[in-house]
Design an enzyme around this catalytic site. Structure first.
Site, PDB file in Angstrom:
ATOM      1  N   GLU A 324      38.963  37.201  26.580  1.00  0.00           N
ATOM      2  CA  GLU A 324      39.204  38.150  27.673  1.00  0.00           C
ATOM      3  C   GLU A 324      38.028  38.221  28.646  1.00  0.00           C
ATOM      4  O   GLU A 324      37.404  39.278  28.790  1.00  0.00           O
ATOM      5  CB  GLU A 324      39.449  39.546  27.084  1.00  0.00           C
ATOM      6  CG  GLU A 324      40.652  39.616  26.180  1.00  0.00           C
ATOM      7  CD  GLU A 324      40.763  40.929  25.404  1.00  0.00           C
ATOM      8  OE1 GLU A 324      41.868  41.259  24.975  1.00  0.00           O
ATOM      9  OE2 GLU A 324      39.730  41.612  25.242  1.00  0.00           O
ATOM     10  N   PRO A 325      37.720  37.144  29.322  1.00  0.00           N
ATOM     11  CA  PRO A 325      36.590  37.213  30.251  1.00  0.00           C
ATOM     12  C   PRO A 325      36.943  38.050  31.486  1.00  0.00           C
ATOM     13  O   PRO A 325      38.021  37.899  32.058  1.00  0.00           O
ATOM     14  CB  PRO A 325      36.385  35.748  30.655  1.00  0.00           C
ATOM     15  CG  PRO A 325      37.736  35.128  30.496  1.00  0.00           C
ATOM     16  CD  PRO A 325      38.387  35.836  29.333  1.00  0.00           C
ATOM     17  N   GLY A 326      36.041  38.941  31.856  1.00  0.00           N
ATOM     18  CA  GLY A 326      36.226  39.702  33.096  1.00  0.00           C
ATOM     19  C   GLY A 326      35.132  39.308  34.064  1.00  0.00           C
ATOM     20  O   GLY A 326      35.331  38.621  35.065  1.00  0.00           O
ATOM     21  N   ARG A 364      25.424  49.737  39.038  1.00  0.00           N
ATOM     22  CA  ARG A 364      24.920  49.014  37.877  1.00  0.00           C
ATOM     23  C   ARG A 364      23.392  49.028  37.779  1.00  0.00           C
ATOM     24  O   ARG A 364      22.833  49.053  36.699  1.00  0.00           O
ATOM     25  CB  ARG A 364      25.453  47.573  37.861  1.00  0.00           C
ATOM     26  CG  ARG A 364      26.990  47.529  37.751  1.00  0.00           C
ATOM     27  CD  ARG A 364      27.519  46.141  37.397  1.00  0.00           C
ATOM     28  NE  ARG A 364      27.183  45.756  36.048  1.00  0.00           N
ATOM     29  CZ  ARG A 364      26.153  45.039  35.705  1.00  0.00           C
ATOM     30  NH1 ARG A 364      25.356  44.532  36.632  1.00  0.00           N
ATOM     31  NH2 ARG A 364      25.897  44.775  34.440  1.00  0.00           N
ATOM     32  N   CYS A 395      21.617  60.571  48.444  1.00  0.00           N
ATOM     33  CA  CYS A 395      20.573  61.582  48.290  1.00  0.00           C
ATOM     34  C   CYS A 395      20.042  61.561  46.879  1.00  0.00           C
ATOM     35  O   CYS A 395      20.277  62.497  46.102  1.00  0.00           O
ATOM     36  CB  CYS A 395      21.141  62.945  48.628  1.00  0.00           C
ATOM     37  SG  CYS A 395      21.650  62.986  50.326  1.00  0.00           S
ATOM     38  N   TYR A 425      32.616  44.939  38.114  1.00  0.00           N
ATOM     39  CA  TYR A 425      32.077  46.260  37.819  1.00  0.00           C
ATOM     40  C   TYR A 425      31.287  46.868  38.987  1.00  0.00           C
ATOM     41  O   TYR A 425      30.384  47.658  38.774  1.00  0.00           O
ATOM     42  CB  TYR A 425      31.228  46.225  36.536  1.00  0.00           C
ATOM     43  CG  TYR A 425      31.988  45.655  35.357  1.00  0.00           C
ATOM     44  CD1 TYR A 425      33.074  46.357  34.823  1.00  0.00           C
ATOM     45  CD2 TYR A 425      31.678  44.410  34.825  1.00  0.00           C
ATOM     46  CE1 TYR A 425      33.799  45.829  33.762  1.00  0.00           C
ATOM     47  CE2 TYR A 425      32.405  43.878  33.765  1.00  0.00           C
ATOM     48  CZ  TYR A 425      33.461  44.584  33.240  1.00  0.00           C
ATOM     49  OH  TYR A 425      34.183  44.072  32.196  1.00  0.00           O
TER      50      TYR A 425
END
Ligand code: LLP
Length: 467
Positions: A324-326, A364, A395, A425
């Site tokens: 299941e590579p994302g 990230r 901010c 992501y």
């Protein structure tokens, strides 16, 4: 001191946290193929003539037409990565793209056309997949807390597999399937007890965490017993996902070995050979040229070999493998295009380059201390490297896009800079912090650009705010 007089040297290194300093690249105009998508090129020439293009389109045109910040997605690269994974694993295995990395209707259509399967983990992802025409039998549903309503929708739609994550869920899915008069294909997600070498928040196979059912204390074997006893469930296999952004294959090998050991136990106890193993996603990509990811064919060979070997030793028929590579598919396909707004120089300390996005389009860096690279893309520059921190417009001081970057010292407001490897992501974890409007995703291919996810508007924001 002028920016151009700032050599990147030990004085700068002194203020950098350990592990965050690498020497300036010798050619700031170079675009390393490991971090940029396949069709990214810099034109020959100096100054504005040395502009960068993707899919044959000049980034200045993209900025003019679609605004900044924008995620620029290289469709040819996305499709090529799907094909590379499919070819590497071959006919005897299934590749499920993990939609959490980035999902849109266009992406679903590409996946469908490229013969990929799709892993979804929420009703929103399932709705997107079905709406864009992904056949339900090619969809797998994940999640550690699927509600009865979500399960009902998935079973009704006819999803090819539901990955069971807990004992409660075994009962829940069985009840729904029975009520609907179906026999649902399921896998059981196990935690194999591997400590993956990655950030704590994205490691998922050690036992102290919310996902899956532990192998270690016999819980997974007990889950198998229960599922086999339920007529409305068809147990097709065991699932393991050890974490994300992993380079070392050793963790996957241990996981494969332990999953095969469970299959052997199941065969010995129940006389049933489960036909499938899913080893999840998690393969790392290059965010900076220092990262050295494995290629799909190496991954396929390494996983295939270990499963074959372990099964042979146990006298089991080799089960059908799925992965299941994302990130490994979506990540490298996209860069985020920003315009430089302000440049603040703190002599002897650091230079801050502020762009028109930030932690709302890429969380990230703040969340995982992730490292990225960045390049000036609207022109080429002969200026010396300037060590700087690329920050957003939110901010919050933690609003960092690239912690330590080298950009040309003649960088100026109005320049376009791009951060590569933001396809996974980033849009999918984007937020409206400070009522930021989430950027569009613009797909480019062979000289054509089209918006696949449009930019949010103030009307979008106000529509949700019902007063
Ligand atoms: N399969 C399962 C069951 C997963 O939970 C995941 C990711 C994948 C596949 C895909 O993993 P990938 O190949 O993309 O590494 N937000 C974090 C990553 C969270 C991953 C969650 N699960 C990040 O930005 O690094």
């Amino acid at each position: 001191m002028s920016r151009s007089a700032h050599p990147a040297g030990p004085r700068h290194a002194d203020v950098l946290p350990e592990g965050h300093y690498s020497p300036p690249p010798t050619d700031l105009n170079g675009l390393d193929g490991r971090v940029w998508s396949r069709t990214v090129r810099r034109a020959e020439g100096r100054g504005p003539d040395g502009v960068v293009s993707v899919g044959g389109i000049d980034v200045r045109r993209l900025a003019e037409e679609f605004g900044t910040p924008a995620y620029i997605l290289d469709e040819a690269d996305f499709r090529a990565r799907c094909r590379a994974w499919k070819d590497a694993f071959g006919e005897g295995a299934d590749v499920f793209y993990a939609g959490k990395a980035f999902l849109s209707r266009a992406v679903v259509r590409w996946l469908h056309e490229e013969g990929m399967n799709l892993d979804v983990c929420s009703p929103g992802e399932l709705a997107t997949a079905l709406d864009a025409g992904m056949p339900a039998e090619r969809i797998a549903l994940h999640g550690n807390n699927k509600s009865t309503a979500e399960i009902t929708r998935a079973v009704e739609a006819g999803v090819g597999r539901i990955v069971l994550d807990s004992f409660q869920e075994i009962v829940r899915v069985a009840d729904v399937a029975r009520r609907l008069g179906r026999r649902q294909r399921v896998q059981i997600r196990v935690t194999v007890g591997v400590e993956a070498h990655t950030h704590e928040f994205i490691a998922t196979a050690h036992e102290d965490q919310k996902f899956g059912i532990a192998l270690a204390d016999g819980m997974a074997a007990e889950a198998v017993r229960r599922v086999l006893g339920l007529d409305s469930l068809e147990l097709v296999g065991i699932h393991s996902h050890i974490g994300s952004q992993i380079f070392d294959m050793a963790g996957f090998e241990v996981a494969a070995r332990r999953v095969v050991a469970l299959l052997t136990e199941v065969r010995d106890e129940h006389g049933v050979e489960l036909p499938e193993i899913d080893l999840g996603g998690g393969l790392g990509i290059a965010y900076t040229p220092e990262d050295d990811p494995r290629e799909p064919h190496e991954i396929a060979k390494s996983l295939g070999d270990i499963v074959t070997r372990e099964c042979a030793a146990a006298g089991l028929a080799v089960p059908r493998l799925s992965v299941e590579p994302g990130r490994a598919i979506a990540g490298p396909t996209t860069f985020t295009l920003y315009e430089v707004g302000t440049i603040k120089e703190l002599e002897g300390l650091r230079t801050y380059v502020s762009v028109d996005g930030g932690m709302s389009d890429n969380i990230r860096t703040a969340l995982y201390d992730a490292e990225y690279s960045v390049a000036l893309v609207s022109r080429a520059s002969e200026a010396p490297p300037m060590l700087c921190r690329v920050v957003g417009k939110h901010c919050e001081s933690g609003d960092i896009v690239v912690r330590d970057a080298f950009l040309p010292a003649d960088l100026a407001p109005g320049d376009l800079i791009a951060v590569p490897a933001t396809g996974a992501y980033c849009r999918s974890m984007a937020s409206n912090y400070n009522h930021a409007l989430r950027p569009p995703v613009v797909a480019v291919r062979e000289g054509e650009a089209r918006v696949v996810v449009r930019r949010e508007t103030e009307e979008d924001l106000l529509r949700l705010d019902v007063g």
